[in-house]
Design a protein around this motif. Structure first.
Motif, PDB file in Angstrom:
ATOM      1  N   LEU A   1      -6.585   1.336   7.733  1.00  0.00           N
ATOM      2  CA  LEU A   1      -6.174   2.651   7.251  1.00  0.00           C
ATOM      3  C   LEU A   1      -6.991   3.783   7.861  1.00  0.00           C
ATOM      4  O   LEU A   1      -6.636   4.959   7.699  1.00  0.00           O
TER       5      LEU A   1
ATOM      6  N   SER B   1       0.857  -1.189   0.000  1.00  0.00           N
ATOM      7  CA  SER B   1       0.000   0.000   0.000  1.00  0.00           C
ATOM      8  C   SER B   1       0.882   1.223   0.000  1.00  0.00           C
ATOM      9  O   SER B   1       2.013   1.198   0.519  1.00  0.00           O
ATOM     10  N   SER B   2       0.392   2.317  -0.580  1.00  0.00           N
ATOM     11  CA  SER B   2       1.188   3.534  -0.671  1.00  0.00           C
ATOM     12  C   SER B   2       0.252   4.737  -0.637  1.00  0.00           C
ATOM     13  O   SER B   2      -0.955   4.624  -0.848  1.00  0.00           O
TER      14      SER B   2
ATOM     15  N   ARG C   1      -4.841   6.779  -0.041  1.00  0.00           N
ATOM     16  CA  ARG C   1      -4.005   5.579  -0.025  1.00  0.00           C
ATOM     17  C   ARG C   1      -4.450   4.658  -1.160  1.00  0.00           C
ATOM     18  O   ARG C   1      -5.645   4.511  -1.430  1.00  0.00           O
TER      19      ARG C   1
END
Length: 633
Positions: free
Chosen positions: A105, A73-74, A80
């Motif tokens: 998240l 994930s980024s 995100r």
């Protein structure tokens, strides 16, 4: 990646009762048992619901489960992006990805793009999340298939995922309801199915003006030949800048209109406005009504086609319809249509439209016109049958003509340019409007802000999608002339009729005066004398009875001609005459009264407006010996 350990027993009991080592690695039945145990473990530990068996450690009797939803994930605090593992790159994996990653998240999944291998997560406000969930529920889609962002006016702009198409006919009611729930009553929406953008728009509750003026400047407009205006539609929202769109009957979609409404609901104003727009197009016109209600249409008599005024009695009403059906099935129009293979009046040549213009038929008080309808299959012996019995048979047969010919018109008249408006206070099987007949009407209207449930169910085909009359209309006192309409080819609506009256003149006077100026009058009708009939009259200013009769006689279908349109009526009349001669004592003066309003007795054929008495013939006189002989046979 998340890992979970499940410890399994070292031994298990075999089928023969012996205790043996538990070996799920090499024994298939033991592996199946472990799988069942792991299913129980996952149900008891929701956080492990998506974990899969990674390996088995026989030394420690442990099964290791691993949840590998993604590869990586980024992003940042505003957005995100989660890269999907190959196993999750499918359309039905969205719910699992949202369930796993949203709590991690602390964001909401706003896009799920399995074939691009990614899911997008963003923080949403509580109001934003609430609006998104309500719309998703209304449309039956996943929340991540609609992106919701605030508008400057306090509403919401919603963008559907590319694979979701907004369905106006299917989603309209649900979207309107969702808009109100998201905001309050008066909020509405606008949708663009091509772009997938739906705007939820704040607004004031929709309402009507106390009175909407009739559009006299629209009379005779070319585009109204096939679209007859009858009022204005309730706007989507209120406010100072609101505009009222006309409510119109689209005759190209359906040639038949059913209007229901209880007494005092505003049917007369509705129909009069429609008729003014229709007459301005210069068609042929037939009107059928009860004799004691025909005054509602006195204002438009100059433009009724001669011989098509079926309002002076039940026989004349039946006669007009009998002759119409005969012309449609056997007359000149029938012949010309067959010779030219025409299938739709709208498609015939221009010269043919001029020679065979549109023909409108108005049937009012239908339920009362057919409430005694019966089919007469044999004529009783007049020497053994009371005249009153013949009166009932005669009325029943005439009313049966009305009912059966109306049904024939609905089934056969459209192609030849006939259009029908039928008005009734009650709409059900008993009133001659059962489901088979009602289904032939493509346009349906119910007048009144709060009609009975039975009337609504009788008229409308899809009551579930019919909009309610808003409560604020009653509170504001603007419900006079309000009704609801169900159309073929356009959404159902709440509407209000336009009122033509004003300047001290009645609605019918102003409509008639406008048509006199626009269409003109037939030869022999004096405009001033005709309009004078429509002004108020009193004890010192009686109506011009002579001219009133002349206006009717010009268009009336005479009793004899009407009678001859049905051979059964002729036979019944002859037998009725014989019965009266057999049993009645001649009256000192005057004609015998009729057995139903507007239905002359046989001896009154030259005076079809004889006074009426409900039920049996009041002029019957018979001595006791004759009556005894009749009853004994």
């Amino acid at each position: 990646m998340r890992e979970f350990n499940y410890t399994f027993p070292a031994t298990v009991r075999a089928r023969d009762g012996a205790v043996v080592p538990f070996d799920p690695v090499h024994d298939g039945s033991h592996r199946a048992l472990l799988d069942r145990q792991l299913d129980v473990f996952r149900r008891e530990h929701p956080e492990a619901a998506d974990a899969r068996l990674e390996w088995i450690d026989m030394d420690t009797h442990t099964a290791k489960l691993v949840d590998r939803p993604v590869a990586s994930s980024s992003g940042d605090a505003r957005r995100r992006i989660v890269s999907l593992a190959p196993a999750d790159q499918k359309a039905n994996a969205g719910e699992r990805i949202a369930r796993v990653w949203e709590p991690r998240l602390h964001m909401s999944m706003t896009r799920f793009e399995p074939y691009e291998g990614r899911a997008v997560f963003e923080p949403l406000t509580a109001e934003q999340s609430r609006a998104r969930r309500m719309l998703a529920d209304a449309w039956g889609i996943n929340p991540w298939d609609v992106q919701v962002s605030p508008r400057d006016d306090g509403g919401w702009r919603c963008v559907l995922s590319p694979h979701i198409v907004f369905k106006p006919s299917k989603w309209d009611a649900a979207t309107r309801e969702a808009a109100v729930q998201i905001g309050r009553y008066g909020w509405t929406y606008e949708a663009d199915a091509k772009t997938g953008v739906v705007d939820i728009i704040p607004g004031e509750p929709p309402t009507f003006l106390p009175s909407h003026p009739f559009p006299f400047d629209r009379l005779g407009r070319g585009g109204d030949r096939d679209r007859t205006p009858f009022g204005v539609m309730l706007p989507a929202r209120g406010g100072d800048d609101v505009s009222y769109e006309p409510a119109c009957i689209d005759w190209t979609e359906s040639s038949f209109v059913l209007i229901g409404g209880e007494g005092g609901s505003g049917k007369s104003v509705l129909v009069n406005g429609m008729l003014a727009s229709i007459i301005a197009q210069r068609p042929r016109l037939s009107i059928i009504d009860l004799s004691n209600k025909a005054t509602d249409y006195y204002w438009c008599r100059p433009w009724v086609t001669p011989g098509q005024w079926g309002c002076e009695g039940i026989v004349q009403a039946a006669g007009v319809l009998n002759r119409l059906v005969d012309d449609i099935e056997h007359g000149e129009r029938a012949r010309v249509w067959r010779e030219n293979a025409w299938q739709n009046w709208l498609d015939i040549p221009r010269w043919a439209k001029e020679q065979y213009p549109l023909h409108y038929i108005v049937i009012d008080e239908y339920s009362s016109l057919v409430d005694e309808a019966m089919t007469v299959k044999s004529i009783p012996n007049p020497e053994r049958t009371l005249p009153a019995v013949f009166g009932q048979l005669f009325t029943g047969q005439a009313e049966n003509d009305i009912r059966s010919r109306t049904l024939r018109l609905l089934r056969t008249a459209r192609a030849q340019g006939y259009r029908l408006i039928l008005i009734s206070q009650t709409v059900n099987d008993r009133s001659g409007l059962g489901p088979t007949t009602r289904d032939l009407f493509g346009q349906r209207i119910v007048m009144g802000p709060n009609p009975s449930e039975s009337l609504l169910r009788g008229v409308f085909h899809d009551l579930a999608s019919m909009p309610d009359v808003p409560e604020n209309l009653t509170e504001e006192g603007v419900t006079k002339g309000v009704g609801r309409a169900e159309f073929t080819g356009q959404p159902s609506c709440v509407f209000k009729t336009c009122y033509p009256g004003g300047d001290g003149r009645s609605d019918t006077y102003r409509l008639a005066a406008a048509l006199v100026d626009l269409v003109g009058l037939p030869d022999g009708i004096d405009p001033a004398r005709f309009l004078r009939l429509l002004e108020p009259h009193g004890e010192d200013d009686p109506v011009d009875a002579e001219y009133m009769r002349a206006m009717t006689e010009r268009i009336d279908l005479d009793y004899g001609t009407a009678l001859r349109s049905d051979p059964i009526l002729v036979a019944l009349k002859d037998a009725w005459d014989d019965a009266r001669a057999q049993f009645e004592t001649p009256q000192p003066t005057g004609d015998a009264p009729s057995s139903k309003s507007g239905t002359p007795s046989p001896s009154a054929s030259a005076a079809p407006s004889a006074p009426a008495v409900d039920g049996a013939d009041a002029g019957l006189v018979m001595d006791a010996a004759a009556l005894d002989a009749l009853m004994r046979g």
